[in-house]
Design an enzyme around this catalytic site. Structure first.
Site, mmCIF file in Angstrom:
data_model
loop_
_atom_site.group_PDB
_atom_site.id
_atom_site.type_symbol
_atom_site.label_atom_id
_atom_site.label_comp_id
_atom_site.label_asym_id
_atom_site.label_seq_id
_atom_site.Cartn_x
_atom_site.Cartn_y
_atom_site.Cartn_z
ATOM 1 N N THR A 14 0.824 -1.208 0.000
ATOM 2 C CA THR A 14 0.000 0.000 0.000
ATOM 3 C C THR A 14 0.858 1.257 0.000
ATOM 4 O O THR A 14 0.337 2.355 0.170
ATOM 5 C CB THR A 14 -0.920 0.031 1.244
ATOM 6 O OG1 THR A 14 -0.088 -0.119 2.401
ATOM 7 C CG2 THR A 14 -1.919 -1.098 1.213
ATOM 8 N N SER A 254 7.570 6.621 9.439
ATOM 9 C CA SER A 254 6.481 5.952 8.738
ATOM 10 C C SER A 254 6.708 6.060 7.256
ATOM 11 O O SER A 254 7.611 6.753 6.802
ATOM 12 C CB SER A 254 5.143 6.596 9.094
ATOM 13 O OG SER A 254 5.003 7.803 8.378
ATOM 14 N N LYS A 255 5.864 5.352 6.498
ATOM 15 C CA LYS A 255 6.062 5.399 5.059
ATOM 16 C C LYS A 255 5.709 6.772 4.507
ATOM 17 O O LYS A 255 6.052 7.106 3.394
ATOM 18 C CB LYS A 255 5.331 4.267 4.345
ATOM 19 C CG LYS A 255 3.887 4.081 4.668
ATOM 20 C CD LYS A 255 3.343 2.870 3.908
ATOM 21 C CE LYS A 255 2.870 1.790 4.862
ATOM 22 N NZ LYS A 255 2.335 0.624 4.164
ATOM 23 N N ARG A 256 5.022 7.563 5.307
ATOM 24 C CA ARG A 256 4.752 8.933 4.869
ATOM 25 C C ARG A 256 6.019 9.784 4.965
ATOM 26 O O ARG A 256 6.124 10.835 4.366
ATOM 27 C CB ARG A 256 3.623 9.551 5.705
ATOM 28 C CG ARG A 256 2.251 9.164 5.202
ATOM 29 C CD ARG A 256 1.159 9.544 6.189
ATOM 30 N NE ARG A 256 1.124 8.645 7.336
ATOM 31 C CZ ARG A 256 0.564 7.447 7.305
ATOM 32 N NH1 ARG A 256 -0.020 7.014 6.221
ATOM 33 N NH2 ARG A 256 0.564 6.681 8.381
ATOM 34 N N ASP A 257 6.964 9.270 5.724
ATOM 35 C CA ASP A 257 8.250 9.946 5.883
ATOM 36 C C ASP A 257 9.107 9.573 4.668
ATOM 37 O O ASP A 257 9.782 8.570 4.654
ATOM 38 C CB ASP A 257 8.892 9.424 7.178
ATOM 39 C CG ASP A 257 10.090 10.242 7.580
ATOM 40 O OD1 ASP A 257 10.563 11.031 6.744
ATOM 41 O OD2 ASP A 257 10.543 10.085 8.716
#
Ligand code: GLU
Ligand code: ZN
Length: 469
Positions: A14, A254-257
């Site tokens: 995702t 996080s993967k948002r990082d």
């Protein structure tokens, strides 16, 4: 006979593979490799809206780049596959049917609104919220009546209260849980899809997974998954929950990082071995602080060396390992960094001379033009330093060059002008590179084409000769 140790990495495609996840993959891979077992890759792509083929492809590429090879998984199917949950629906259906046939699970017709109301009532009474059992005793007629109202049921797993569940977490040690605190939980959503903890467990059983190392955000799933395994007549895997990976300041990664994604680091030029040396020490300790080649990373991995404190990802540490990795990198890798930034054919010489100073491809890109290109105009500070050295200094440098003197000969002639130390080296370095620091001067001088060196010394002399502004 399945291998005694089978581990897996079970990411959801995702988003970009981020460092927290890849550390989980690494530990499972290391453990399997060390035990001579199997490492599987399973895509948990049941969330159709958020999963994408592009993410799946990128994820496989990132793992392959790191050399975390899987014995079975996407692109390497075997009899236990398919290794994508989106293609395993019939297996979940069979497991649902088995639970229902044994009355170990039942349809629940409660609406979201009704469940929310029950939750608030329990919270208001100071009790932890759990499913109140509304549908647990419905008989066939009761179910028909609820269905006739147009309600699509979820499927709930029955949890008998009054049992103390006990197991040992591979990282956190002995665990206990009162079954009554769980409540009957959903294993199939109203849309017919399997709940995460269900498909995850059913696949682990079907694929013979013996050990699961995963993030501690999954701790609460463990008692439920152990109950499910028992209901399905199987031994659950041994679970170990890894402390979160956080940023150096303690903030969550996080993967948002964006910068915390494997792909971003790869694009920046980090070498896989650097990443493995850093990640292998985040929440796990090796007997040595020193560089470890891949076989040593495998041999030194131990479950009892997994720690419980949050692990800090630290770019400075990663750069330390990158320096070690660059030091050991094959010339061809670094020549690739130089390509396009130096005249064709000069890659090998340039790399051999400067690799000790490089961390990332950007450094090669940076120094190529300094050696082979036109220098920018001197800054005021550089010009002042060059001018202050005086014309005699630059004449001495030019004479040394004309005489074919080596580096020691050049320095000797410059010292004869009365300058030493920084007063000698600083103007020389500035004249040759326009930068206050960089690779060793003697290295630079072997690399600079002699006509370039001469032109830069002539320019320096002109600066020194010009009347002060
Ligand atoms: N798909 C889950 C995750 O990425 C897997 C959890 C597990 O390893 O059991 O968090
Ligand atoms: Zn219900």
């Amino acid at each position: 006979m399945p291998a005694p140790v089978t581990t897996r990495f079970a990411p959801s495609p995702t988003g970009a593979l981020h460092l927290g996840n890849v550390r989980t993959a690494l530990f499972n891979w290391l453990y399997a490799r060390q035990a001579g077992g199997r490492f599987l890759l399973r895509l948990e792509d049941t969330d159709r809206e958020r999963s994408s083929e592009a993410h799946a492809t990128a994820l496989l590429a990132d793992l392959a780049w790191l050399g975390l090879d899987w014995d079975a998984g996407p692109g390497r199917e075997d009899a236990l596959g398919p290794y994508r949950q989106s293609a395993r629906g019939e297996r979940y259906a069979a497991a649902f049917a088995a639970l229902e046939a044994a009355d170990l699970a039942y349809p629940c017709y409660c609406s979201a609104g009704e469940l929310e109301l029950a939750r608030r009532v329990q919270l208001a009474a100071g009790r932890p919220p759990r499913y109140p059992g509304t549908c647990a005793g419905l008989d066939a007629a009761g179910r028909r009546a609820r269905a006739a109202e147009g309600r699509a049921p979820t499927l709930r797993f029955r949890v008998a209260p009054g049992e103390t569940l006990a197991w040992t977490d591979l990282v956190r040690g002995p665990q206990q849980f009162a079954s009554g605190d769980l409540g009957d939980f959903v294993v199939r959503r109203a849309d017919g899809s399997a709940a995460f903890l269900f498909s995850n467990l059913v696949d682990d059983l079907a694929m013979g997974v013996s050990h699961v190392l995963r993030g501690e955000d999954h701790v609460a799933n463990t008692p439920r998954q152990r109950l499910l395994a028992r209901a399905l007549g199987a031994e659950p895997p041994a679970y170990g929950h890894l402390p979160l990976l956080v940023g150096s300041g303690g903030q969550p990664l996080s993967k948002r990082d964006g910068s915390a994604s494997v792909a971003a680091l790869r694009v920046e030029g980090f070498l896989p071995e650097a990443l493995l040396n850093h990640l292998g020490r985040l929440g796990h300790s090796y007997a040595t602080e020193g560089w470890l080649e891949r076989p040593a990373l495998i041999a030194g991995f131990a479950l009892n060396a997994l720690g419980r404190a949050p692990a800090h990802f630290d770019r400075a540490q990663l750069l330390h390992w990158q320096r070690e990795a660059v030091h050991r990198a094959p010339a061809a890798t670094l020549e690739g960094w130089a390509r396009g930034h130096v005249p064709p054919g000069r890659e090998a010489a340039f790399t051999a001379a400067l690799r000790a100073n490089w961390l990332l491809p950007a450094d090669a890109a940076d120094w190529g033009p300094v050696v082979y290109g036109e220098l920018p105009c001197a800054t005021a500070a550089a010009a002042a330093s060059i001018a202050a050295a005086g014309t005699a200094f630059w004449d001495a440098a030019l004479a040394a060059l004309a005489a074919g003197a080596d580096y020691a000969g050049l320095v000797a002639r410059l010292k004869a002008t009365g300058r030493t130390g920084a007063a000698l080296f600083r103007p020389l370095r500035l004249a040759l590179t326009q930068r206050p620091d960089g690779p060793e001067l003697h290295t630079l001088l072997t690399l600079l084409p002699p006509e370039t060196t001469r032109a830069r010394l002539v320019a320096a002399r002109a600066l020194a000769a010009a009347p002060a502004a």
